[in-house]
Design a protein around this motif. Sequence first.
Motif, PDB file in Angstrom:
ATOM      1  N   GLN A  42       0.830  -1.204   0.000  1.00  0.00           N
ATOM      2  CA  GLN A  42       0.000   0.000   0.000  1.00  0.00           C
ATOM      3  C   GLN A  42       0.862   1.251   0.000  1.00  0.00           C
ATOM      4  O   GLN A  42       1.935   1.302   0.595  1.00  0.00           O
ATOM      5  CB  GLN A  42      -0.931   0.018   1.205  1.00  0.00           C
ATOM      6  N   ALA A  43       0.378   2.279  -0.669  1.00  0.00           N
ATOM      7  CA  ALA A  43       0.976   3.613  -0.668  1.00  0.00           C
ATOM      8  C   ALA A  43      -0.020   4.551  -0.010  1.00  0.00           C
ATOM      9  O   ALA A  43      -1.130   4.144   0.341  1.00  0.00           O
ATOM     10  CB  ALA A  43       1.262   4.066  -2.103  1.00  0.00           C
ATOM     11  N   THR A  44       0.344   5.799   0.129  1.00  0.00           N
ATOM     12  CA  THR A  44      -0.600   6.792   0.635  1.00  0.00           C
ATOM     13  C   THR A  44      -0.966   7.740  -0.490  1.00  0.00           C
ATOM     14  O   THR A  44      -0.195   7.939  -1.423  1.00  0.00           O
ATOM     15  CB  THR A  44      -0.011   7.604   1.805  1.00  0.00           C
ATOM     16  N   SER A  45      -2.117   8.328  -0.402  1.00  0.00           N
ATOM     17  CA  SER A  45      -2.554   9.287  -1.403  1.00  0.00           C
ATOM     18  C   SER A  45      -2.890  10.584  -0.694  1.00  0.00           C
ATOM     19  O   SER A  45      -3.350  10.585   0.435  1.00  0.00           O
ATOM     20  CB  SER A  45      -3.751   8.716  -2.154  1.00  0.00           C
ATOM     21  N   VAL A  46      -2.650  11.687  -1.374  1.00  0.00           N
ATOM     22  CA  VAL A  46      -2.928  12.992  -0.784  1.00  0.00           C
ATOM     23  C   VAL A  46      -4.406  13.136  -0.476  1.00  0.00           C
ATOM     24  O   VAL A  46      -4.798  13.636   0.566  1.00  0.00           O
ATOM     25  CB  VAL A  46      -2.440  14.119  -1.729  1.00  0.00           C
ATOM     26  N   SER A  47      -5.275  12.659  -1.376  1.00  0.00           N
ATOM     27  CA  SER A  47      -6.715  12.810  -1.170  1.00  0.00           C
ATOM     28  C   SER A  47      -7.245  11.866  -0.097  1.00  0.00           C
ATOM     29  O   SER A  47      -8.208  12.159   0.575  1.00  0.00           O
ATOM     30  CB  SER A  47      -7.464  12.577  -2.484  1.00  0.00           C
ATOM     31  N   GLY A  48      -6.638  10.704   0.018  1.00  0.00           N
ATOM     32  CA  GLY A  48      -7.088   9.732   1.003  1.00  0.00           C
ATOM     33  C   GLY A  48      -8.396   9.050   0.651  1.00  0.00           C
ATOM     34  O   GLY A  48      -8.942   8.310   1.445  1.00  0.00           O
ATOM     35  N   THR A  49      -8.911   9.269  -0.570  1.00  0.00           N
ATOM     36  CA  THR A  49     -10.202   8.688  -0.949  1.00  0.00           C
ATOM     37  C   THR A  49     -10.065   7.385  -1.723  1.00  0.00           C
ATOM     38  O   THR A  49     -11.061   6.769  -2.060  1.00  0.00           O
ATOM     39  CB  THR A  49     -11.017   9.680  -1.808  1.00  0.00           C
ATOM     40  N   GLU A  50      -8.858   6.975  -2.006  1.00  0.00           N
ATOM     41  CA  GLU A  50      -8.623   5.749  -2.752  1.00  0.00           C
ATOM     42  C   GLU A  50      -7.677   4.857  -1.966  1.00  0.00           C
ATOM     43  O   GLU A  50      -6.893   5.330  -1.152  1.00  0.00           O
ATOM     44  CB  GLU A  50      -7.966   6.066  -4.103  1.00  0.00           C
ATOM     45  N   LEU A  51      -7.750   3.566  -2.229  1.00  0.00           N
ATOM     46  CA  LEU A  51      -6.734   2.639  -1.732  1.00  0.00           C
ATOM     47  C   LEU A  51      -5.682   2.549  -2.828  1.00  0.00           C
ATOM     48  O   LEU A  51      -5.975   2.105  -3.942  1.00  0.00           O
ATOM     49  CB  LEU A  51      -7.333   1.262  -1.461  1.00  0.00           C
ATOM     50  N   CYS A  52      -4.480   3.004  -2.540  1.00  0.00           N
ATOM     51  CA  CYS A  52      -3.420   3.082  -3.542  1.00  0.00           C
ATOM     52  C   CYS A  52      -2.307   2.096  -3.211  1.00  0.00           C
ATOM     53  O   CYS A  52      -1.908   1.963  -2.054  1.00  0.00           O
ATOM     54  CB  CYS A  52      -2.840   4.492  -3.582  1.00  0.00           C
ATOM     55  N   PHE A  53      -1.800   1.444  -4.252  1.00  0.00           N
ATOM     56  CA  PHE A  53      -0.766   0.437  -4.082  1.00  0.00           C
ATOM     57  C   PHE A  53       0.363   0.692  -5.073  1.00  0.00           C
ATOM     58  O   PHE A  53       0.157   1.340  -6.099  1.00  0.00           O
ATOM     59  CB  PHE A  53      -1.361  -0.959  -4.269  1.00  0.00           C
ATOM     60  N   LEU A  54       1.534   0.179  -4.750  1.00  0.00           N
ATOM     61  CA  LEU A  54       2.726   0.393  -5.562  1.00  0.00           C
ATOM     62  C   LEU A  54       3.195  -0.901  -6.191  1.00  0.00           C
ATOM     63  O   LEU A  54       3.006  -1.976  -5.633  1.00  0.00           O
ATOM     64  CB  LEU A  54       3.861   0.942  -4.685  1.00  0.00           C
ATOM     65  N   GLY A  55       3.837  -0.779  -7.345  1.00  0.00           N
ATOM     66  CA  GLY A  55       4.468  -1.925  -7.963  1.00  0.00           C
ATOM     67  C   GLY A  55       4.019  -2.152  -9.388  1.00  0.00           C
ATOM     68  O   GLY A  55       3.024  -1.592  -9.846  1.00  0.00           O
ATOM     69  N   VAL A  56       4.796  -2.989 -10.071  1.00  0.00           N
ATOM     70  CA  VAL A  56       4.527  -3.302 -11.474  1.00  0.00           C
ATOM     71  C   VAL A  56       4.621  -4.808 -11.683  1.00  0.00           C
ATOM     72  O   VAL A  56       5.579  -5.447 -11.227  1.00  0.00           O
ATOM     73  CB  VAL A  56       5.554  -2.613 -12.409  1.00  0.00           C
ATOM     74  N   VAL A  57       3.635  -5.363 -12.366  1.00  0.00           N
ATOM     75  CA  VAL A  57       3.690  -6.731 -12.875  1.00  0.00           C
ATOM     76  C   VAL A  57       3.582  -6.598 -14.386  1.00  0.00           C
ATOM     77  O   VAL A  57       2.652  -5.970 -14.897  1.00  0.00           O
ATOM     78  CB  VAL A  57       2.557  -7.616 -12.308  1.00  0.00           C
ATOM     79  N   HIS A  58       4.555  -7.169 -15.101  1.00  0.00           N
ATOM     80  CA  HIS A  58       4.642  -6.984 -16.549  1.00  0.00           C
ATOM     81  C   HIS A  58       4.656  -8.354 -17.232  1.00  0.00           C
ATOM     82  O   HIS A  58       5.470  -9.210 -16.889  1.00  0.00           O
ATOM     83  CB  HIS A  58       5.932  -6.212 -16.864  1.00  0.00           C
ATOM     84  N   PHE A  59       3.737  -8.538 -18.174  1.00  0.00           N
ATOM     85  CA  PHE A  59       3.624  -9.771 -18.946  1.00  0.00           C
ATOM     86  C   PHE A  59       4.094  -9.485 -20.364  1.00  0.00           C
ATOM     87  O   PHE A  59       3.593  -8.559 -21.011  1.00  0.00           O
ATOM     88  CB  PHE A  59       2.161 -10.240 -19.020  1.00  0.00           C
ATOM     89  N   THR A  60       5.037 -10.285 -20.854  1.00  0.00           N
ATOM     90  CA  THR A  60       5.487 -10.136 -22.235  1.00  0.00           C
ATOM     91  C   THR A  60       5.575 -11.515 -22.885  1.00  0.00           C
ATOM     92  O   THR A  60       5.700 -12.533 -22.205  1.00  0.00           O
ATOM     93  CB  THR A  60       6.868  -9.447 -22.317  1.00  0.00           C
ATOM     94  N   GLY A  61       5.506 -11.525 -24.209  1.00  0.00           N
ATOM     95  CA  GLY A  61       5.631 -12.772 -24.954  1.00  0.00           C
ATOM     96  C   GLY A  61       5.117 -12.629 -26.368  1.00  0.00           C
ATOM     97  O   GLY A  61       4.769 -11.524 -26.808  1.00  0.00           O
ATOM     98  N   HIS A  62       5.048 -13.726 -27.075  1.00  0.00           N
ATOM     99  CA  HIS A  62       4.606 -13.758 -28.477  1.00  0.00           C
ATOM    100  C   HIS A  62       5.401 -12.768 -29.320  1.00  0.00           C
ATOM    101  O   HIS A  62       4.835 -12.031 -30.132  1.00  0.00           O
ATOM    102  CB  HIS A  62       3.107 -13.456 -28.608  1.00  0.00           C
ATOM    103  N   GLY A  63       6.719 -12.720 -29.099  1.00  0.00           N
ATOM    104  CA  GLY A  63       7.561 -11.827 -29.897  1.00  0.00           C
ATOM    105  C   GLY A  63       7.191 -10.364 -29.748  1.00  0.00           C
ATOM    106  O   GLY A  63       7.381  -9.576 -30.674  1.00  0.00           O
ATOM    107  N   GLY A  64       6.652  -9.997 -28.588  1.00  0.00           N
ATOM    108  CA  GLY A  64       6.280  -8.599 -28.330  1.00  0.00           C
ATOM    109  C   GLY A  64       4.801  -8.307 -28.502  1.00  0.00           C
ATOM    110  O   GLY A  64       4.337  -7.212 -28.153  1.00  0.00           O
ATOM    111  N   MET A  65       4.036  -9.249 -29.043  1.00  0.00           N
ATOM    112  CA  MET A  65       2.602  -9.013 -29.216  1.00  0.00           C
ATOM    113  C   MET A  65       1.879  -8.970 -27.874  1.00  0.00           C
ATOM    114  O   MET A  65       0.889  -8.271 -27.720  1.00  0.00           O
ATOM    115  CB  MET A  65       1.987 -10.061 -30.140  1.00  0.00           C
TER     116      MET A  65
END
Length: 154
Positions: free
Chosen positions: A50-73
């Motif tokens: 979890q991250a924090t947000s200035v507005s505090g009205t959303e649940l905010c999270f950090l990070g990246v999950v990246h899927f690649t394959g099919h020669g870039g498709m």
Amino acid sequence: MIEERESPRKLIWAIHERFIAYVERQIPDAEISCSRGAYRDTDGAFCFPQATSVSGTELCFLGVVHFTGHGGMLDMRIKDPRIASRGSGQALSIVDAIDDASRIDFAELLTVPGADGDGGVIEFDVRINAFSSQEMGGVYPAGSEMARIVVSEK
């Protein structure tokens, strides 16, 4: 503005079991990578702190999950997910892969009755929307189920 901080909460999401199985078993050049704080747990679900947000009205999270394959498709990225109210429901948004300054609603969420914060756990049923259907190759139609999201204490 989102800032990173040590948080007792995380978003846990297996995304879509059939999609993950397809990527891992059917695409010879597939890669699934986690970065910026996201990681994969021993059950195969992806976790975002979890991250924090200035507005505090959303649940905010950090990070990246990246899927690649099919020669870039295949090039799908789940970056910095947020849970926010949308009318009478909720949505999971992610950073736009083309414009880092923009966000896109990736899925529709419904809070699971009886799992709304008791004991520090919130659960959401997740439905594919038109955007996520397109991102996953149109194989999974809008409105179909994705894996449940759990927001829990660490």
